[in-house]
Design a protein around this motif. Structure first.
Motif, mmCIF file in Angstrom:
data_model
loop_
_atom_site.group_PDB
_atom_site.id
_atom_site.type_symbol
_atom_site.label_atom_id
_atom_site.label_comp_id
_atom_site.label_asym_id
_atom_site.label_seq_id
_atom_site.Cartn_x
_atom_site.Cartn_y
_atom_site.Cartn_z
ATOM 1 N N LEU A 169 30.083 40.625 53.431
ATOM 2 C CA LEU A 169 30.556 40.077 52.150
ATOM 3 C C LEU A 169 31.938 39.512 52.431
ATOM 4 O O LEU A 169 32.797 40.209 52.977
ATOM 5 N N ILE A 170 32.140 38.259 52.088
ATOM 6 C CA ILE A 170 33.403 37.580 52.362
ATOM 7 C C ILE A 170 33.943 37.042 51.048
ATOM 8 O O ILE A 170 33.208 36.426 50.272
ATOM 9 N N VAL A 171 35.234 37.261 50.809
ATOM 10 C CA VAL A 171 35.861 36.814 49.567
ATOM 11 C C VAL A 171 37.074 35.963 49.910
ATOM 12 O O VAL A 171 37.894 36.340 50.750
ATOM 13 N N ALA A 172 37.196 34.821 49.246
ATOM 14 C CA ALA A 172 38.363 33.948 49.387
ATOM 15 C C ALA A 172 39.023 33.795 48.020
ATOM 16 O O ALA A 172 38.514 33.063 47.172
ATOM 17 N N PRO A 173 40.147 34.490 47.773
ATOM 18 C CA PRO A 173 40.843 34.317 46.489
ATOM 19 C C PRO A 173 41.469 32.922 46.332
ATOM 20 O O PRO A 173 41.731 32.488 45.213
ATOM 21 N N ASN A 174 41.706 32.230 47.431
ATOM 22 C CA ASN A 174 42.164 30.836 47.437
ATOM 23 C C ASN A 174 43.566 30.607 46.899
ATOM 24 O O ASN A 174 43.949 29.471 46.641
ATOM 25 N N VAL A 175 44.342 31.671 46.727
ATOM 26 C CA VAL A 175 45.741 31.549 46.322
ATOM 27 C C VAL A 175 46.452 32.853 46.680
ATOM 28 O O VAL A 175 45.825 33.923 46.664
ATOM 29 N N ASN A 176 47.726 32.780 47.046
ATOM 30 C CA ASN A 176 48.484 33.968 47.440
ATOM 31 C C ASN A 176 49.363 34.490 46.310
ATOM 32 O O ASN A 176 50.575 34.646 46.454
ATOM 33 N N ASN A 177 48.770 34.766 45.156
ATOM 34 C CA ASN A 177 49.503 35.398 44.061
ATOM 35 C C ASN A 177 48.510 36.121 43.153
ATOM 36 O O ASN A 177 47.297 36.022 43.339
ATOM 37 N N SER A 178 49.022 36.820 42.157
ATOM 38 C CA SER A 178 48.174 37.694 41.339
ATOM 39 C C SER A 178 47.377 36.969 40.263
ATOM 40 O O SER A 178 46.683 37.614 39.482
ATOM 41 N N THR A 179 47.403 35.626 40.242
ATOM 42 C CA THR A 179 46.619 34.914 39.228
ATOM 43 C C THR A 179 45.123 34.921 39.535
ATOM 44 O O THR A 179 44.306 34.655 38.657
ATOM 45 N N VAL A 180 44.754 35.218 40.787
ATOM 46 C CA VAL A 180 43.345 35.345 41.165
ATOM 47 C C VAL A 180 43.193 36.658 41.934
ATOM 48 O O VAL A 180 43.730 36.807 43.031
ATOM 49 N N GLN A 181 42.463 37.612 41.319
ATOM 50 C CA GLN A 181 42.264 38.932 41.916
ATOM 51 C C GLN A 181 40.773 39.192 42.083
ATOM 52 O O GLN A 181 39.982 38.847 41.212
ATOM 53 N N ILE A 182 40.419 39.837 43.199
ATOM 54 C CA ILE A 182 39.044 40.300 43.378
ATOM 55 C C ILE A 182 39.028 41.788 43.031
ATOM 56 O O ILE A 182 39.850 42.556 43.512
ATOM 57 N N CYS A 183 38.091 42.146 42.163
ATOM 58 C CA CYS A 183 37.986 43.542 41.713
ATOM 59 C C CYS A 183 36.801 44.263 42.350
ATOM 60 O O CYS A 183 36.814 45.482 42.470
ATOM 61 N N GLY A 184 35.777 43.515 42.741
ATOM 62 C CA GLY A 184 34.649 44.149 43.399
ATOM 63 C C GLY A 184 33.476 43.216 43.607
ATOM 64 O O GLY A 184 33.403 42.134 43.012
ATOM 65 N N VAL A 185 32.573 43.654 44.472
ATOM 66 C CA VAL A 185 31.327 42.945 44.748
ATOM 67 C C VAL A 185 30.218 43.995 44.712
ATOM 68 O O VAL A 185 30.351 45.063 45.312
ATOM 69 N N ARG A 186 29.142 43.693 44.001
ATOM 70 C CA ARG A 186 28.009 44.622 43.921
ATOM 71 C C ARG A 186 26.745 43.913 44.378
ATOM 72 O O ARG A 186 26.452 42.805 43.939
ATOM 73 N N VAL A 187 25.983 44.577 45.251
ATOM 74 C CA VAL A 187 24.724 44.043 45.753
ATOM 75 C C VAL A 187 23.593 44.924 45.240
ATOM 76 O O VAL A 187 23.606 46.142 45.431
ATOM 77 N N ALA A 188 22.617 44.310 44.579
ATOM 78 C CA ALA A 188 21.428 45.034 44.107
ATOM 79 C C ALA A 188 20.311 44.822 45.118
ATOM 80 O O ALA A 188 20.108 43.704 45.605
ATOM 81 N N TYR A 189 19.584 45.906 45.430
ATOM 82 C CA TYR A 189 18.525 45.797 46.432
ATOM 83 C C TYR A 189 17.414 46.812 46.159
ATOM 84 O O TYR A 189 17.614 47.799 45.442
ATOM 85 N N TYR A 190 16.250 46.529 46.720
ATOM 86 C CA TYR A 190 15.149 47.485 46.735
ATOM 87 C C TYR A 190 15.106 48.109 48.117
ATOM 88 O O TYR A 190 14.965 47.407 49.114
ATOM 89 N N ALA A 191 15.253 49.427 48.194
ATOM 90 C CA ALA A 191 15.139 50.126 49.478
ATOM 91 C C ALA A 191 13.656 50.225 49.842
ATOM 92 O O ALA A 191 12.804 50.262 48.972
ATOM 93 N N PRO A 192 13.366 50.261 51.134
ATOM 94 C CA PRO A 192 11.954 50.354 51.553
ATOM 95 C C PRO A 192 11.335 51.687 51.179
ATOM 96 O O PRO A 192 11.996 52.660 50.962
#
Length: 192
Positions: A169-192
């Motif tokens: 999982l790769i995240v690019a906030p694209n700016v070096n200040n607090s106006t763009v923050q990443i809070c989380g990434v969630r992946v939904a999946y079916y386990a075998p």
């Protein structure tokens, strides 16, 4: 289901008046209907394999604060509730490995963010890597607008997770200040 029906039938026979065959003993000397029909009593009420669900739906969740800079010169700061923003560096990428059970079916990716910058949006990718050879972006999601806290859900995916391949999982906030923050990434999946 067959075992459960056998257990019910045995119980009805007992209510109607038992027969000597139902009260036979087993090799350890136990006496009673459970000795005559051990399979029916050992898992009565449990689903048979064909009645059990084929897969388990799960989530893999990464907080913003768990993401790591791809390059050591990239710096970040913690904001609040798991959110982070970049403070320096030119690479502008944060990464985290996707670790779900081998053979899982990846269905959705959702990003959580705080974006108050009208001119810049955050971008998130689900990518695969063959070390030193190639990388492939399987999905790209972008924050929208500048209203603050938000979330974006991917279209439905049909990605078979193969543990011999590196998924990130790769995240690019694209700016070096607090106006763009990443809070989380969630992946939904079916386990075998």
């Amino acid at each position: 289901m067959t075992r459960t029906l056998t257990a019910v039938a045995t119980g009805l026979l007992l209510l109607a008046g038992s027969t000597p065959a139902l009260w036979a003993g087993d090799s350890q000397g136990a006496i009673g209907p459970e000795a005559a029909f051990p399979a029916a009593w050992s898992d009565a009420g449990q689903p048979d394999a064909k009645d059990a669900p084929d897969a388990i739906y799960g989530f893999y969740y990464v907080l913003g604060v768990q993401l790591q800079p791809r390059v050591s010169a990239t710096t970040f700061a913690y904001d609040f509730n798991g959110c982070i923003h970049l403070t320096g560096g030119t690479d502008n990428r944060l990464t985290f490995p996707l670790l779900v059970p081998d053979g899982s079916l990846i269905k959705f990716v959702r990003i959580y963010y705080d974006d108050t910058n009208a001119g810049v949006d955050l971008t998130t990718w689900l990518s695969t890597y063959q070390a030193g050879v190639t990388s492939t972006d399987l999905l790209s999601l972008t924050s929208t607008g500048s209203a603050g806290y938000g979330t974006v859900l991917s279209p439905e995916l049909f990605i078979d997770f193969d543990s011999t391949i590196n998924y990130s999982l790769i995240v690019a906030p694209n700016v070096n200040n607090s106006t763009v923050q990443i809070c989380g990434v969630r992946v939904a999946y079916y386990a075998p």
